[in-house]
Design a protein around this motif. Structure first.
Motif, PDB file in Angstrom:
ATOM      1  N   ASN A   1      -4.500   0.481  -5.300  1.00 60.51           N
ATOM      2  CA  ASN A   1      -3.658   0.584  -4.124  1.00 60.51           C
ATOM      3  C   ASN A   1      -4.518   0.559  -2.870  1.00 60.51           C
ATOM      4  OD1 ASN A   1      -1.913   1.489  -1.999  1.00 60.51           O
ATOM      5  ND2 ASN A   1      -0.526   2.220  -3.583  1.00 60.51           N
TER       6      ASN A   1
ATOM      7  N   ARG B   1      -3.434   0.424   0.258  1.00 57.28           N
ATOM      8  CA  ARG B   1      -2.856   1.262   1.322  1.00 57.28           C
ATOM      9  C   ARG B   1      -3.341   2.709   1.249  1.00 57.28           C
ATOM     10  NH1 ARG B   1       3.510   1.455   1.553  1.00 57.28           N
ATOM     11  NH2 ARG B   1       2.988   0.294  -0.283  1.00 57.28           N
TER      12      ARG B   1
ATOM     13  N   ARG C   1      -5.360  -6.772   3.502  1.00 53.92           N
ATOM     14  CA  ARG C   1      -3.907  -7.013   3.598  1.00 53.92           C
ATOM     15  C   ARG C   1      -3.617  -8.460   3.967  1.00 53.92           C
ATOM     16  NH1 ARG C   1      -2.751  -2.316   7.141  1.00 53.92           N
ATOM     17  NH2 ARG C   1      -2.706  -0.565   5.738  1.00 53.92           N
TER      18      ARG C   1
ATOM     19  N   ALA D   1      -2.439 -10.856   0.707  1.00 52.82           N
ATOM     20  CA  ALA D   1      -1.005 -10.580   0.843  1.00 52.82           C
ATOM     21  C   ALA D   1      -0.191 -11.177  -0.314  1.00 52.82           C
ATOM     22  CB  ALA D   1      -0.493 -11.114   2.180  1.00 52.82           C
TER      23      ALA D   1
ATOM     24  N   MET E   1      -0.467  -8.919  -3.472  1.00 52.83           N
ATOM     25  CA  MET E   1      -0.124  -7.498  -3.381  1.00 52.83           C
ATOM     26  C   MET E   1       1.299  -7.226  -3.847  1.00 52.83           C
ATOM     27  SD  MET E   1      -1.966  -6.346   0.151  1.00 52.83           S
ATOM     28  CE  MET E   1      -1.235  -4.736   0.113  1.00 52.83           C
ATOM     29  N   THR E   2       1.467  -6.056  -4.458  1.00 53.56           N
ATOM     30  CA  THR E   2       2.798  -5.611  -4.854  1.00 53.56           C
ATOM     31  C   THR E   2       3.454  -4.942  -3.649  1.00 53.56           C
ATOM     32  OG1 THR E   2       1.987  -3.464  -5.589  1.00 53.56           O
ATOM     33  CG2 THR E   2       2.056  -5.228  -7.243  1.00 53.56           C
ATOM     34  N   SER E   3       4.701  -4.581  -3.763  1.00 53.25           N
ATOM     35  CA  SER E   3       5.431  -3.974  -2.641  1.00 53.25           C
ATOM     36  C   SER E   3       4.851  -2.631  -2.228  1.00 53.25           C
ATOM     37  CB  SER E   3       6.913  -3.825  -2.992  1.00 53.25           C
ATOM     38  OG  SER E   3       7.043  -3.036  -4.157  1.00 53.25           O
ATOM     39  N   ASP E   4       4.181  -1.924  -3.151  1.00 51.94           N
ATOM     40  CA  ASP E   4       3.608  -0.613  -2.796  1.00 51.94           C
ATOM     41  C   ASP E   4       2.174  -0.725  -2.276  1.00 51.94           C
ATOM     42  OD1 ASP E   4       2.324  -1.173  -5.207  1.00 51.94           O
ATOM     43  OD2 ASP E   4       2.294   0.932  -5.827  1.00 51.94           O
ATOM     44  N   GLY E   5       1.657  -1.969  -2.093  1.00 50.74           N
ATOM     45  CA  GLY E   5       0.326  -2.155  -1.528  1.00 50.74           C
ATOM     46  C   GLY E   5      -0.788  -2.211  -2.547  1.00 50.74           C
ATOM     47  N   SER E   6      -0.459  -2.482  -3.804  1.00 48.32           N
ATOM     48  CA  SER E   6      -1.481  -2.545  -4.861  1.00 48.32           C
ATOM     49  C   SER E   6      -1.856  -3.987  -5.178  1.00 48.32           C
ATOM     50  CB  SER E   6      -0.958  -1.901  -6.150  1.00 48.32           C
ATOM     51  OG  SER E   6      -0.773  -0.537  -5.972  1.00 48.32           O
TER      52      SER E   6
END
Length: 150
Positions: free
Chosen positions: A53, A55, A69, A73, A76-81
């Motif tokens: 992650n 984030r 990021r 992009a 990346m998954t929706s949770d920032g991983s």
């Protein structure tokens, strides 16, 4: 593993000289590999997925986080991983090493800042060569037009 990670402590994944990811931040999941392999594939969990992650990582400064990021992009998954998978080998241990190497390489390449291009002027010779080329081209086309049928 690479030379950089061989010198790093066991609890850190070395990415480059300035960045090491604590292995405690890596979420490792194992599952059964797909594809050929006979009985071995059906009874062992050798496929390794690593999630990191960006984030929430304490290893990154804000500039590195923003660069990752932007560059990663699409991965990346929706949770920032970021997710990296390895199922090339029969051994879970070797697949984990491969996945960690791939993650380190991915992050290393994303963190490279390209050098700014220095504006330069064309040389006098290159300007003259360009103009001479244009004159030759123009003359060639003009000769095609001047054909008279008298």
């Amino acid at each position: 593993m690479s030379d950089a990670s061989a010198t790093a402590p066991q609890n850190l994944l070395a990415v480059n000289e300035s960045l090491s990811i604590p292995r405690s931040e890596l979420d490792v999941r194992v599952s059964r590999s797909s594809g050929a392999g006979g009985q071995h594939v059906n009874k062992t969990s050798s496929r390794v997925e690593i999630f990191w992650n960006i984030r929430d990582s304490r290893a990154l400064n804000e500039e590195q986080r923003q660069r990752l990021r932007e560059k990663l992009a699409a991965r990346m998954t929706s949770d920032g991983s970021i997710r990296v998978v390895a199922s090339d080998m029969r051994s879970q241990t070797r697949n984990r090493e491969l996945a960690e190497e791939r993650l380190a390489d991915l992050v290393r390449r994303a963190l490279v800042v390209p050098k700014k291009r220095r504006a330069t002027r064309p040389t006098k010779a290159s300007k003259e060569a360009r103009l001479e080329s244009k004159k030759r081209h123009s003359t060639k086309k003009a000769e095609r037009r001047k054909t008279s049928f008298d």
